[in-house]
Design a protein around this motif. Structure first.
Motif, PDB file in Angstrom:
ATOM      1  N   LEU A  13       0.813  -1.210   0.000  1.00  0.00           N
ATOM      2  CA  LEU A  13       0.000   0.000   0.000  1.00  0.00           C
ATOM      3  C   LEU A  13       0.852   1.268   0.000  1.00  0.00           C
ATOM      4  CD1 LEU A  13      -2.694  -1.128   2.601  1.00  0.00           C
ATOM      5  CD2 LEU A  13      -3.059  -0.793   0.152  1.00  0.00           C
ATOM      6  N   LYS A  14       1.958   1.268   0.717  1.00  0.00           N
ATOM      7  CA  LYS A  14       2.760   2.480   0.878  1.00  0.00           C
ATOM      8  C   LYS A  14       3.733   2.692  -0.272  1.00  0.00           C
ATOM      9  CE  LYS A  14       5.938   4.633   4.191  1.00  0.00           C
ATOM     10  NZ  LYS A  14       7.164   4.568   3.392  1.00  0.00           N
ATOM     11  N   ASP A  15       4.394   1.595  -0.686  1.00  0.00           N
ATOM     12  CA  ASP A  15       5.453   1.744  -1.676  1.00  0.00           C
ATOM     13  C   ASP A  15       4.974   1.461  -3.099  1.00  0.00           C
ATOM     14  OD1 ASP A  15       7.148   2.331   0.438  1.00  0.00           O
ATOM     15  OD2 ASP A  15       7.706   0.215   0.718  1.00  0.00           O
ATOM     16  N   ILE A  16       4.206   0.383  -3.257  1.00  0.00           N
ATOM     17  CA  ILE A  16       3.765   0.010  -4.619  1.00  0.00           C
ATOM     18  C   ILE A  16       2.445   0.680  -4.968  1.00  0.00           C
ATOM     19  CG2 ILE A  16       3.200  -1.964  -6.102  1.00  0.00           C
ATOM     20  CD1 ILE A  16       5.026  -3.671  -4.436  1.00  0.00           C
ATOM     21  N   LYS A  17       1.693   1.039  -3.960  1.00  0.00           N
ATOM     22  CA  LYS A  17       0.407   1.718  -4.154  1.00  0.00           C
ATOM     23  C   LYS A  17      -0.538   0.888  -5.026  1.00  0.00           C
ATOM     24  CE  LYS A  17       2.028   6.444  -3.437  1.00  0.00           C
ATOM     25  NZ  LYS A  17       3.308   6.035  -2.828  1.00  0.00           N
ATOM     26  N   VAL A  18      -0.794  -0.341  -4.576  1.00  0.00           N
ATOM     27  CA  VAL A  18      -1.715  -1.228  -5.300  1.00  0.00           C
ATOM     28  C   VAL A  18      -3.137  -0.709  -5.166  1.00  0.00           C
ATOM     29  CG1 VAL A  18      -0.228  -3.251  -4.997  1.00  0.00           C
ATOM     30  CG2 VAL A  18      -1.966  -2.694  -3.272  1.00  0.00           C
ATOM     31  N   GLN A  19      -3.992  -1.056  -6.134  1.00  0.00           N
ATOM     32  CA  GLN A  19      -5.383  -0.616  -6.138  1.00  0.00           C
ATOM     33  C   GLN A  19      -6.319  -1.648  -5.504  1.00  0.00           C
ATOM     34  OE1 GLN A  19      -6.373   2.483  -7.168  1.00  0.00           O
ATOM     35  NE2 GLN A  19      -4.153   2.824  -7.333  1.00  0.00           N
ATOM     36  N   ALA A  20      -5.862  -2.881  -5.305  1.00  0.00           N
ATOM     37  CA  ALA A  20      -6.662  -3.929  -4.659  1.00  0.00           C
ATOM     38  C   ALA A  20      -5.714  -5.023  -4.192  1.00  0.00           C
ATOM     39  CB  ALA A  20      -7.707  -4.508  -5.609  1.00  0.00           C
ATOM     40  N   ILE A  21      -6.125  -5.752  -3.172  1.00  0.00           N
ATOM     41  CA  ILE A  21      -5.316  -6.846  -2.630  1.00  0.00           C
ATOM     42  C   ILE A  21      -6.177  -8.097  -2.564  1.00  0.00           C
ATOM     43  CG2 ILE A  21      -4.116  -7.725  -0.578  1.00  0.00           C
ATOM     44  CD1 ILE A  21      -3.303  -4.913   0.098  1.00  0.00           C
ATOM     45  N   ILE A  22      -5.669  -9.205  -3.144  1.00  0.00           N
ATOM     46  CA  ILE A  22      -6.317 -10.506  -3.017  1.00  0.00           C
ATOM     47  C   ILE A  22      -5.631 -11.235  -1.862  1.00  0.00           C
ATOM     48  CG2 ILE A  22      -6.793 -12.716  -4.109  1.00  0.00           C
ATOM     49  CD1 ILE A  22      -6.833 -11.330  -6.781  1.00  0.00           C
ATOM     50  N   GLY A  23      -6.357 -11.531  -0.839  1.00  0.00           N
ATOM     51  CA  GLY A  23      -5.822 -12.180   0.351  1.00  0.00           C
ATOM     52  C   GLY A  23      -6.321 -11.420   1.562  1.00  0.00           C
ATOM     53  N   PRO A  24      -5.915 -11.794   2.719  1.00  0.00           N
ATOM     54  CA  PRO A  24      -4.993 -12.875   3.069  1.00  0.00           C
ATOM     55  C   PRO A  24      -5.679 -14.237   3.072  1.00  0.00           C
ATOM     56  CG  PRO A  24      -5.768 -11.798   5.031  1.00  0.00           C
ATOM     57  CD  PRO A  24      -6.386 -11.055   3.878  1.00  0.00           C
ATOM     58  N   GLU A  25      -4.900 -15.286   3.399  1.00  0.00           N
ATOM     59  CA  GLU A  25      -5.422 -16.638   3.321  1.00  0.00           C
ATOM     60  C   GLU A  25      -6.256 -17.021   4.533  1.00  0.00           C
ATOM     61  OE1 GLU A  25      -2.326 -19.394   2.599  1.00  0.00           O
ATOM     62  OE2 GLU A  25      -1.788 -18.602   0.635  1.00  0.00           O
ATOM     63  N   THR A  26      -5.852 -16.611   5.725  1.00  0.00           N
ATOM     64  CA  THR A  26      -6.544 -17.048   6.939  1.00  0.00           C
ATOM     65  C   THR A  26      -7.318 -15.912   7.565  1.00  0.00           C
ATOM     66  OG1 THR A  26      -4.720 -16.541   8.443  1.00  0.00           O
ATOM     67  CG2 THR A  26      -4.661 -18.687   7.359  1.00  0.00           C
ATOM     68  N   SER A  27      -8.298 -16.295   8.402  1.00  0.00           N
ATOM     69  CA  SER A  27      -9.128 -15.305   9.083  1.00  0.00           C
ATOM     70  C   SER A  27      -8.316 -14.490  10.080  1.00  0.00           C
ATOM     71  CB  SER A  27     -10.285 -16.010   9.800  1.00  0.00           C
ATOM     72  OG  SER A  27     -11.096 -16.714   8.883  1.00  0.00           O
ATOM     73  N   THR A  28      -7.320 -15.123  10.723  1.00  0.00           N
ATOM     74  CA  THR A  28      -6.494 -14.413  11.697  1.00  0.00           C
ATOM     75  C   THR A  28      -5.685 -13.312  11.024  1.00  0.00           C
ATOM     76  OG1 THR A  28      -6.343 -16.435  13.013  1.00  0.00           O
ATOM     77  CG2 THR A  28      -4.734 -14.708  13.465  1.00  0.00           C
ATOM     78  N   GLN A  29      -5.125 -13.609   9.842  1.00  0.00           N
ATOM     79  CA  GLN A  29      -4.346 -12.621   9.105  1.00  0.00           C
ATOM     80  C   GLN A  29      -5.220 -11.487   8.591  1.00  0.00           C
ATOM     81  OE1 GLN A  29      -2.720 -15.040   6.030  1.00  0.00           O
ATOM     82  NE2 GLN A  29      -1.416 -16.254   7.408  1.00  0.00           N
ATOM     83  N   ALA A  30      -6.492 -11.806   8.340  1.00  0.00           N
ATOM     84  CA  ALA A  30      -7.365 -10.843   7.675  1.00  0.00           C
ATOM     85  C   ALA A  30      -7.741  -9.656   8.554  1.00  0.00           C
ATOM     86  CB  ALA A  30      -8.635 -11.548   7.201  1.00  0.00           C
ATOM     87  N   ARG A  31      -7.770  -9.848   9.862  1.00  0.00           N
ATOM     88  CA  ARG A  31      -8.264  -8.794  10.744  1.00  0.00           C
ATOM     89  C   ARG A  31      -7.536  -7.462  10.523  1.00  0.00           C
ATOM     90  NH1 ARG A  31     -11.411  -9.056  15.176  1.00  0.00           N
ATOM     91  NH2 ARG A  31     -12.327 -11.067  15.729  1.00  0.00           N
ATOM     92  N   PHE A  32      -6.206  -7.484  10.595  1.00  0.00           N
ATOM     93  CA  PHE A  32      -5.423  -6.250  10.488  1.00  0.00           C
ATOM     94  C   PHE A  32      -5.456  -5.693   9.073  1.00  0.00           C
ATOM     95  CE2 PHE A  32      -1.294  -4.120   9.808  1.00  0.00           C
ATOM     96  CZ  PHE A  32      -1.445  -3.082  10.718  1.00  0.00           C
ATOM     97  N   ILE A  33      -5.386  -6.584   8.098  1.00  0.00           N
ATOM     98  CA  ILE A  33      -5.320  -6.125   6.709  1.00  0.00           C
ATOM     99  C   ILE A  33      -6.643  -5.494   6.279  1.00  0.00           C
ATOM    100  CG2 ILE A  33      -4.919  -6.878   4.332  1.00  0.00           C
ATOM    101  CD1 ILE A  33      -3.031  -8.976   5.419  1.00  0.00           C
ATOM    102  N   ILE A  34      -7.756  -6.001   6.796  1.00  0.00           N
ATOM    103  CA  ILE A  34      -9.052  -5.386   6.481  1.00  0.00           C
ATOM    104  C   ILE A  34      -9.088  -3.949   6.995  1.00  0.00           C
ATOM    105  CG2 ILE A  34     -11.513  -5.472   7.031  1.00  0.00           C
ATOM    106  CD1 ILE A  34     -11.289  -8.516   7.008  1.00  0.00           C
ATOM    107  N   ASP A  35      -8.548  -3.722   8.179  1.00  0.00           N
ATOM    108  CA  ASP A  35      -8.499  -2.360   8.712  1.00  0.00           C
ATOM    109  C   ASP A  35      -7.642  -1.450   7.831  1.00  0.00           C
ATOM    110  OD1 ASP A  35     -10.133  -2.976  10.823  1.00  0.00           O
ATOM    111  OD2 ASP A  35      -8.475  -3.498  12.175  1.00  0.00           O
ATOM    112  N   LEU A  36      -6.549  -2.010   7.288  1.00  0.00           N
ATOM    113  CA  LEU A  36      -5.714  -1.226   6.368  1.00  0.00           C
ATOM    114  C   LEU A  36      -6.493  -0.847   5.119  1.00  0.00           C
ATOM    115  CD1 LEU A  36      -2.259  -3.080   6.538  1.00  0.00           C
ATOM    116  CD2 LEU A  36      -2.919  -0.943   7.660  1.00  0.00           C
ATOM    117  N   GLY A  37      -7.276  -1.812   4.604  1.00  0.00           N
ATOM    118  CA  GLY A  37      -8.071  -1.517   3.408  1.00  0.00           C
ATOM    119  C   GLY A  37      -9.087  -0.428   3.652  1.00  0.00           C
ATOM    120  N   ASN A  38      -9.747  -0.471   4.796  1.00  0.00           N
ATOM    121  CA  ASN A  38     -10.730   0.560   5.118  1.00  0.00           C
ATOM    122  C   ASN A  38     -10.069   1.920   5.355  1.00  0.00           C
ATOM    123  OD1 ASN A  38     -12.963  -1.180   4.970  1.00  0.00           O
ATOM    124  ND2 ASN A  38     -12.648  -1.883   7.071  1.00  0.00           N
ATOM    125  N   ARG A  39      -8.827   1.905   5.884  1.00  0.00           N
ATOM    126  CA  ARG A  39      -8.102   3.157   6.123  1.00  0.00           C
ATOM    127  C   ARG A  39      -7.673   3.798   4.806  1.00  0.00           C
ATOM    128  NH1 ARG A  39      -4.507   5.148  10.364  1.00  0.00           N
ATOM    129  NH2 ARG A  39      -5.047   3.314  11.577  1.00  0.00           N
TER     130      ARG A  39
END
Length: 699
Positions: A13-39
């Motif tokens: 998100l910071k360096d490559i500035k992607v427009q969408a992310i496919i993942g993460p694989e597990t529910s535990t990993q998803a918690r933090f990354i979902i917050d990043l997407g909403n931010r």
């Protein structure tokens, strides 16, 4: 691991500035990354994070199925097999716990419940798993729903198999957390899962899917020359492929993107982990709307998102057999369980499941077994002389009481049909003040139950108001009421004058009167014109009587009457004679061929007026009933049921009784043997019938 994925996501998100992310694989990993997407307003699409704790927020899209979607299918299985208790076994994580509240609600809707939750640590040792399995073995429930990561589930089944829990009487159901990756399990794990049922999303075999599988294997061989062929792709790989297509189609639908990010003005850190340095995508809102509105037919089925989540369609019920599995049926929200994937509700729909092979190769498990250890209920039973309802006689060979009888059979049958195990022991109760080891009164035994000396009472216990004040009764399981049985007597004796018995004396008198009146009418009308009725007075009387008697037997062939009034009187007399002849013949035939019996007593009032003695069963509440009906206490005698016939035979004034009062079930047993010379008469005094006694917790 979550830290690694979080760092990678921040980098994208910071360096490559992607427009969408496919993942993460597990529910535990998803918690933090979902917050990043909403931010950052960057869509996050997960094809494998299935926990219901991950709600589809503004910039999070779940292209996999929510774990909750399979819960109705599991509840339908529980209902189909009529199980009433289920123990979920889940790992101690957000993923493992997320399904439990929904499973509990679904089970309540099918009249089942969860008596215990078996929680396995997210990083367990074998000792921890074995300790939990040993605890489950001591419980009565034998139906388990396993929801955990495949690696932990594999270890669980290996240890459960070694502990003998994949044997007859057990039922295991795995959720799609195991079902989705079943083809990747090793043979040792599959061998330990024989008879297990599983639930997983059903993927329709199509040309597009077959083409994907072929291309997948071809690409794998090119990139990994010399390596063994991979396993068949699992559903997560199908969902990942469809997710990539969904983003591609959404990009086309959204049109050209600016690819811009609004960068915050703060520049106090160069750390790649500094969340304050993340920009906000200028295209995120347009792109997420396009993704949520994308619809197409993917290789895993129809791709449709509702509230940012993929929707369930058909679940497959599979049964682990041998080195693989076979399909046991299918489930849909609309039609429930069906035997084939062609789902319909028409006349040809095959409702239910195909044949299921259970652990141990046995028939369908009943869902519970007697626990290995635990408190047994103490069931009091009365000790009394042998009868068909309850018999707790002492075995001379062993010195113990053998408990049998109709009431015992009913109670045992009811307990066998219970959806859970209730261990119990019968405790014969005798009166310590009686030398003959007879039971104490039933009311006193009920009081013993109310004092918690016994947990319940089983026997021929009648439901009456006085007892209901301190104990609870089940619904009655016999006919209710009290009546009396009395001897029968013959209402005539075979003697010379038996031919007079068919007709009552009053009727004989009436017949004679009609006979004389008819003769007088004919004589009066015919005497002037007929020589037959003329002559001397004596001759007239003889001829008139003979004429009437002749008409009684048959119609005279040479009519001696001329006047119409005489003929009318003669016709009436002949008709009356014909009716009397039919009545007399039928009655006399019946009297000569069938025993004519009638009860010696008609009702209780007659007994009281005659001062007769009345019998009742020893220890029965019938004594109090007779006292309430104004029967003199000195005119009552108690007997055991096997003494009834002898007491009635002796009679009231020879040391016996004129009638025996008892409950209808006992009288039916008596009459099944002594119906030849006895009968049940009088009104029915209603009671509650026989019921089982239990402790009244409201007192």
């Amino acid at each position: 691991m979550p830290c690694f994925f979080s760092t990678a996501a921040i980098h994208l998100l910071k360096d490559i500035k992607v427009q969408a992310i496919i993942g993460p694989e597990t529910s535990t990993q998803a918690r933090f990354i979902i917050d990043l997407g909403n931010r950052t307003n960057v869509p996050i699409l997960s094809y494998s994070a299935t926990s219901p704790y991950l709600s589809a927020k503004q910039y999070f899209v779940r292209t996999a199925l929510n774990d909750v979607s399979q819960v109705p299918a599991i509840a339908s299985l529980i209902q189909y097999f009529s199980w009433r208790q289920v123990v979920p076994i889940h790992e101690d994580s957000d993923f493992g716990r997320g399904i439990i509240p929904y499973l509990e609600d679904a089970l309540l809707n099918v009249e089942a419940h969860i008596p215990y939750q078996s929680i396995i640590p997210s990083v367990p040792t074998d000792d921890q798993i074995e300790a939990e399995l040993n605890k489950l073995m001591t419980m009565q429930t034998r139906v388990f729903v396993v929801h955990m990561s495949p690696k932990i589930a594999a270890r669980l089944f290996m240890l459960a198999h070694d502990a003998g829990m994949l044997a007859e009487g057990y039922a295991w159901i795995v959720t799609d957390s195991v079902g989705n990756v079943f083809s990747t399990l090793d043979q040792n794990t599959i061998s330990s899962m024989q008879g297990v049922l599983g639930v997983r999303p059903y993927v329709v075999q199509s040309d597009k899917l077959l083409n994907f599988d072929a291309r997948f294997h071809s690409r794998y061989r090119q990139q990994n020359p010399g390596a063994p062929d991979p396993a068949k792709p699992i559903i997560f790989q199908y969902w990942a492929y469809d997710t990539a297509w969904a983003i591609a189609m959404a990009l086309k639908k959204a049109g050209p993107l600016t690819l811009g990010f609004q960068i915050p003005s703060l520049k106090n850190s160069n750390s790649s982990n500094d969340l304050s340095m993340l920009g906000v995508s200028l295209d995120g809102a347009r792109l997420i709307d396009a993704i949520r509105g994308t619809k197409f037919q993917g290789i895993s089925g129809e791709f449709v998102l509702v509230d940012g989540q993929r929707q369930a369609s058909v679940f497959e019920i599979f049964n682990v057999i041998g080195n693989s599995y076979q399909s046991a049926g299918f489930w849909t929200p609309k039609f429930g369980l069906r035997k084939n994937p062609i789902i319909s509700s028409g006349p040809h729909a095959k409702v239910g499941l195909n044949t299921v092979i259970w652990p141990g190769g046995s028939g369908q498990p009943r869902g519970w077994e007697w626990p290995v250890a635990g408190k047994k209920l103490k069931i009091a039973v009365p000790v009394k002389p042998y009868n068909r309802f309850v018999n707790a006689g002492k075995n001379t060979a062993t010195g113990n009481f053998d408990v049998t009888g109709y009431c015992i059979d009913i109670f045992d049958a009811v307990m066998q049909e219970m959806p859970y195990a209730v261990p119990y022991d019968y405790v014969p109760v005798t009166d310590p003040n009686m030398v003959t080891s007879m039971t104490m009164s039933y009311s006193e035994m009920c009081r013993q139950v109310s004092l918690k000396k016994y947990d319940a009472m089983v026997g021929d216990t009648t439901i009456i108001i006085n007892r209901s004040l301190y104990v609870d009764f089940t619904l009655p399981y016999t006919e209710s009421g009290v009546q009396m049985v009395v001897p029968m007597k013959e209402n005539w004796s075979k003697n010379l004058w038996v031919f007079l018995k068919p007709i009552d004396p009053n009727l004989w008198a009436a017949i004679l009167a009609v006979f004389l009146f008819t003769g007088f009418v004919i004589w009066l009308v015919e005497r002037k014109d007929s020589r037959y009725f003329g002559g001397s007075t004596g001759k007239q009387l003889v001829n008139t009587a003979y004429f009437n008697f002749q008409a009684l037997i048959s119609v005279p062939k040479d009519p001696k009457v001329k006047k119409w009034l005489s003929k009318f009187a003669l016709i009436n007399w002949i008709l009356l004679a014909w009716l009397l002849e039919k009545l007399y013949s039928a009655s006399l035939t019946s009297m000569m061929t069938v025993r004519q019996l009638q009860p010696t007593v008609a009702d209780l009032n007659q007994l009281i007026n005659n001062g007769d003695y009345i019998g009742y069963q020893s220890g029965s509440f019938v004594r109090d009933l007779l006292k309430s009906l104004k029967v003199d206490e000195h005119k009552m005698r108690d007997y055991s049921p096997d003494q009834y016939a002898d007491a009635l035979k002796k009679g009231s004034w020879n040391g016996g009784v004129a009638a025996m009062f008892d409950e209808i079930p006992y009288l039916k047993v008596f009459m099944s043997t002594y119906c030849r010379n006895h009968t049940v008469v009088g009104r029915v005094y209603k009671t509650g019938g026989f019921g089982f006694v239990s402790f009244n917790a409201s007192i």
